[in-house]
Write a protein that holds these residues in place. Structure first.
Motif, mmCIF file in Angstrom:
data_model
loop_
_atom_site.group_PDB
_atom_site.id
_atom_site.type_symbol
_atom_site.label_atom_id
_atom_site.label_comp_id
_atom_site.label_asym_id
_atom_site.label_seq_id
_atom_site.Cartn_x
_atom_site.Cartn_y
_atom_site.Cartn_z
ATOM 1 N N ILE A 198 50.144 26.166 46.846
ATOM 2 C CA ILE A 198 48.955 26.893 46.400
ATOM 3 C C ILE A 198 49.382 27.921 45.356
ATOM 4 O O ILE A 198 50.433 28.547 45.510
ATOM 5 C CB ILE A 198 48.305 27.581 47.618
ATOM 6 C CG1 ILE A 198 47.641 26.519 48.493
ATOM 7 C CG2 ILE A 198 47.309 28.629 47.197
ATOM 8 C CD1 ILE A 198 47.090 27.046 49.771
ATOM 9 N N SER A 199 48.580 28.080 44.308
ATOM 10 C CA SER A 199 48.877 29.108 43.306
ATOM 11 C C SER A 199 47.752 30.128 43.277
ATOM 12 O O SER A 199 46.574 29.756 43.306
ATOM 13 C CB SER A 199 48.988 28.490 41.911
ATOM 14 O OG SER A 199 49.997 27.536 41.890
ATOM 15 N N VAL A 200 48.149 31.380 43.210
ATOM 16 C CA VAL A 200 47.174 32.476 43.120
ATOM 17 C C VAL A 200 47.574 33.344 41.936
ATOM 18 O O VAL A 200 48.761 33.650 41.773
ATOM 19 C CB VAL A 200 47.179 33.313 44.432
ATOM 20 C CG1 VAL A 200 46.359 34.581 44.266
ATOM 21 C CG2 VAL A 200 46.648 32.488 45.593
ATOM 22 N N GLU A 201 46.628 33.707 41.109
ATOM 23 C CA GLU A 201 46.977 34.590 39.978
ATOM 24 C C GLU A 201 45.816 35.530 39.662
ATOM 25 O O GLU A 201 44.672 35.096 39.493
ATOM 26 C CB GLU A 201 47.362 33.747 38.757
ATOM 27 C CG GLU A 201 47.821 34.628 37.611
ATOM 28 C CD GLU A 201 48.694 33.925 36.571
ATOM 29 O OE1 GLU A 201 49.058 32.746 36.753
ATOM 30 O OE2 GLU A 201 48.998 34.588 35.566
ATOM 31 N N ALA A 202 46.135 36.806 39.566
ATOM 32 C CA ALA A 202 45.111 37.816 39.267
ATOM 33 C C ALA A 202 44.882 37.903 37.762
ATOM 34 O O ALA A 202 45.798 37.693 36.966
ATOM 35 C CB ALA A 202 45.558 39.169 39.807
ATOM 36 N N THR A 203 43.628 38.187 37.379
ATOM 37 C CA THR A 203 43.306 38.473 35.971
ATOM 38 C C THR A 203 42.481 39.765 35.958
ATOM 39 O O THR A 203 42.181 40.322 37.026
ATOM 40 C CB THR A 203 42.455 37.350 35.331
ATOM 41 O OG1 THR A 203 41.165 37.349 35.963
ATOM 42 C CG2 THR A 203 43.098 35.982 35.464
ATOM 43 N N LEU A 239 34.999 30.800 32.421
ATOM 44 C CA LEU A 239 36.122 30.298 33.221
ATOM 45 C C LEU A 239 37.310 29.934 32.328
ATOM 46 O O LEU A 239 38.468 30.243 32.654
ATOM 47 C CB LEU A 239 35.689 29.084 34.051
ATOM 48 C CG LEU A 239 34.705 29.393 35.188
ATOM 49 C CD1 LEU A 239 34.183 28.109 35.813
ATOM 50 C CD2 LEU A 239 35.343 30.275 36.257
ATOM 51 N N GLN A 240 37.023 29.303 31.171
ATOM 52 C CA GLN A 240 38.130 28.932 30.273
ATOM 53 C C GLN A 240 38.827 30.208 29.778
ATOM 54 O O GLN A 240 40.051 30.252 29.694
ATOM 55 C CB GLN A 240 37.615 28.100 29.081
ATOM 56 C CG GLN A 240 37.003 26.760 29.460
ATOM 57 C CD GLN A 240 38.037 25.675 29.826
ATOM 58 O OE1 GLN A 240 39.212 25.956 30.008
ATOM 59 N NE2 GLN A 240 37.573 24.434 29.986
ATOM 60 N N ASN A 241 38.061 31.256 29.483
ATOM 61 C CA ASN A 241 38.667 32.529 29.052
ATOM 62 C C ASN A 241 39.541 33.130 30.138
ATOM 63 O O ASN A 241 40.650 33.601 29.888
ATOM 64 C CB ASN A 241 37.580 33.568 28.722
ATOM 65 C CG ASN A 241 37.064 33.376 27.328
ATOM 66 O OD1 ASN A 241 37.700 32.696 26.531
ATOM 67 N ND2 ASN A 241 35.897 33.936 27.038
ATOM 68 N N GLU A 242 39.007 33.125 31.369
ATOM 69 C CA GLU A 242 39.776 33.699 32.485
ATOM 70 C C GLU A 242 41.075 32.920 32.696
ATOM 71 O O GLU A 242 42.098 33.500 33.033
ATOM 72 C CB GLU A 242 38.945 33.698 33.777
ATOM 73 C CG GLU A 242 37.801 34.690 33.786
ATOM 74 C CD GLU A 242 38.241 36.132 33.581
ATOM 75 O OE1 GLU A 242 39.330 36.525 34.050
ATOM 76 O OE2 GLU A 242 37.487 36.871 32.912
ATOM 77 N N LEU A 243 41.014 31.604 32.485
ATOM 78 C CA LEU A 243 42.220 30.789 32.647
ATOM 79 C C LEU A 243 43.223 31.097 31.532
ATOM 80 O O LEU A 243 44.429 31.221 31.780
ATOM 81 C CB LEU A 243 41.824 29.310 32.637
ATOM 82 C CG LEU A 243 42.904 28.316 33.042
ATOM 83 C CD1 LEU A 243 43.473 28.636 34.419
ATOM 84 C CD2 LEU A 243 42.324 26.899 33.058
ATOM 85 N N GLN A 244 42.702 31.251 30.307
ATOM 86 C CA GLN A 244 43.583 31.578 29.169
ATOM 87 C C GLN A 244 44.328 32.875 29.395
ATOM 88 O O GLN A 244 45.448 33.054 28.943
ATOM 89 C CB GLN A 244 42.745 31.711 27.876
ATOM 90 C CG GLN A 244 42.348 30.400 27.257
ATOM 91 C CD GLN A 244 43.537 29.456 27.135
ATOM 92 O OE1 GLN A 244 44.589 29.836 26.631
ATOM 93 N NE2 GLN A 244 43.384 28.233 27.617
ATOM 94 N N GLN A 245 43.683 33.804 30.099
ATOM 95 C CA GLN A 245 44.302 35.122 30.302
ATOM 96 C C GLN A 245 45.439 35.114 31.315
ATOM 97 O O GLN A 245 46.168 36.083 31.436
ATOM 98 C CB GLN A 245 43.238 36.106 30.788
ATOM 99 C CG GLN A 245 42.358 36.588 29.664
ATOM 100 C CD GLN A 245 41.396 37.639 30.163
ATOM 101 O OE1 GLN A 245 41.694 38.359 31.108
ATOM 102 N NE2 GLN A 245 40.247 37.713 29.544
ATOM 103 N N THR A 246 45.564 34.034 32.076
ATOM 104 C CA THR A 246 46.633 34.019 33.087
ATOM 105 C C THR A 246 47.990 33.850 32.397
ATOM 106 O O THR A 246 48.105 33.173 31.374
ATOM 107 C CB THR A 246 46.440 32.868 34.096
ATOM 108 O OG1 THR A 246 46.360 31.639 33.377
ATOM 109 C CG2 THR A 246 45.198 33.056 34.935
#
Ligand SMILES: Cc1cc2nc3c(=O)[nH]c(=O)nc-3n(C[C@H](O)[C@H](O)[C@H](O)COP(=O)(O)OP(=O)(O)OC[C@H]3O[C@@H](n4cnc5c(N)ncnc54)[C@H](O)[C@@H]3O)c2cc1C
Length: 369
Positions: A198-203, A239-246
């Motif tokens: 499982i992967s968890v990442e905060a933005t 969602l795509q922006n939030e993913l880019q920020q990781t």
């Protein structure tokens, strides 16, 4: 069409993990119960991770073989980027209890319901609770589907109806929301194979949770506060922006398609008290947990097990049994709150962020717990 009253000792509203764990426990104690479930057949629900430390409970409930089915996958650890840009890896290999399970949730619910049905007790599938009245020493409930209305009478009722706590609402027992976190969930295909972890990442605006469920398919969830949820037409861009920020997920998860998303509450909430005269709440109906804890399914099964024993004891004349249940589940909830607050407090990278400055605003402070 209405029919005569049907009776049982314990009426259980909800055929999810908590309701079925309660029902099989009561059956083992010789108590005749009846389960009412709104859906005629199990539906796909969010939540699939069972950590290694749930294994003794699965054994205790006699359901450890269910999770060993090939439809469920094992997972060996978590990767987390939280509180700093570094990726931390927790391997379960060194854990005394070994790996955890990533459930095929739909299949798990089907397995649990089949287990209950094998006990030959009443199961009203596709019926919704419409009304419940606590009348001196008995409970009278009305359930209905599209064509039928049935009145059920019992000595006791269990609220296992999940987050909305339907029975408690009918009985005017309030559930308190401690926060307004929501989840946006979707499944997607990746171009390559991914490890079973499982992967968890905060933005800045929340956090991501990614879990594999097939060879190169993942369940993705983004958690944020209600006020930060984008309008439907902006959802994909958001969602795509939030993913880019990781820092890390964006390296392995690229060019994904986001088709259908589901949005649902995913914060912490609790009843003021998990039992009363002739009723008791188990699972999410009593306490709903932030999915960062991966504790919801385990807690639903555990509270079903201990709640079931408490009700059996109570019906056998042990008046304090329900209060003991309250003591156990309240303490477990307090321990969860301590860990939850400490975990969110670790993240200090975005001091201006609405999400991180408001995340713990309504929680009691650590010192007040
Ligand atoms: C986004 C998200 C991610 C999650 N991830 C995880 C995770 O990784 N690991 C984990 O352990 N937990 C996770 N959870 C939590 C977990 O899914 C729940 O804690 C768990 O489903 C609780 O089980 P339950 O039986 O109490 O309730 P539910 O599973 O909600 O079951 C309640 C049942 O009651 C029925 N019902 C409701 N109202 C009525 C009515 N009026 N009449 C008849 N029937 C009714 C419903 O149809 C339902 O089947 C997650 C939750 C969310 C929202």
């Amino acid at each position: 069409m209405a029919n005569d009253k049907q009776t049982c000792q314990v009426l259980i509203i909800g055929g999810g993990p908590a309701g079925i764990a309660t029902a099989i426990t009561l059956h083992a104690r010789g108590i005749r119960c009846c389960v009412v479930e709104a859906h005629a057949s199990p539906v796909r629900k969010s939540g699939e991770a069972i950590p290694p430390n749930a294994k003794p409970l699965l054994k205790q409930l006699g359901i450890e073989t269910l999770v060993q089915h090939e439809k469920h996958k094992v997972y060996y650890g978590n990767k987390s980027c939280w509180g700093s840009n570094q990726l931390e890896q927790k391997e379960f290999i060194s854990d005394r209890l070994g790996h955890g399970f990533l459930l095929d949730r739909l299949y798990f619910e089907t397995q649990l319901q089949a287990l209950y049905q094998a006990t030959n007790q009443d199961f009203y599938k596709g019926f919704k609770l419409k009304k419940v009245v606590s009348d001196n020493d008995k409970i009278v409930a009305t359930i209905e589907n599209d064509s039928e209305t049935i009145t059920l009478q019992s000595q006791f009722i269990i609220d296992a109806s999940g987050r909305k706590a339907s029975v408690c609402r009918h009985l005017d027992v309030q559930k308190e929301n401690l926060d307004s976190q929501f989840a946006i969930t979707f499944n997607t295909k990746l171009s390559g194979k991914i490890p079973h972890e499982i992967s968890v990442e905060a933005t800045e605006n929340g956090w991501w949770y990614v879990a594999p469920f097939a060879k190169n398919e993942v369940t993705m969830m983004f958690f944020t506060l209600k006020v930060l949820l984008p309008a439907k037409e902006n959802m994909e861009t958001f969602l795509q922006n939030e993913l880019q920020q990781t820092v890390h997920l964006s390296k392995t998860i690229q060019n994904i398609k986001i088709d259908t998303v589901k949005i649902m509450p995913a914060g912490t909430s609790c009843l003021q008290i998990p039992y009363g005269k002739n009723w008791l709440a188990v699972g999410d109906a009593a306490y709903s947990f932030d999915p960062i804890s991966s504790y919801g399914i385990t807690s639903a099964l555990a509270s079903g097990f201990y709640g079931g024993h408490a009700v059996a004891d109570y019906l056998n004349g042990k008046d304090e049994a329900l209060n003991v249940y309250r003591y156990v589940v309240e303490n477990a909830f307090q321990a969860y709150l301590h860990k939850l607050i400490a975990h969110y407090e670790l993240e200090k990278r975005w001091e201006e962020s609405y999400y991180w400055t408001h995340r713990l605003a309504v929680f009691p402070s650590e010192t007040a717990l």
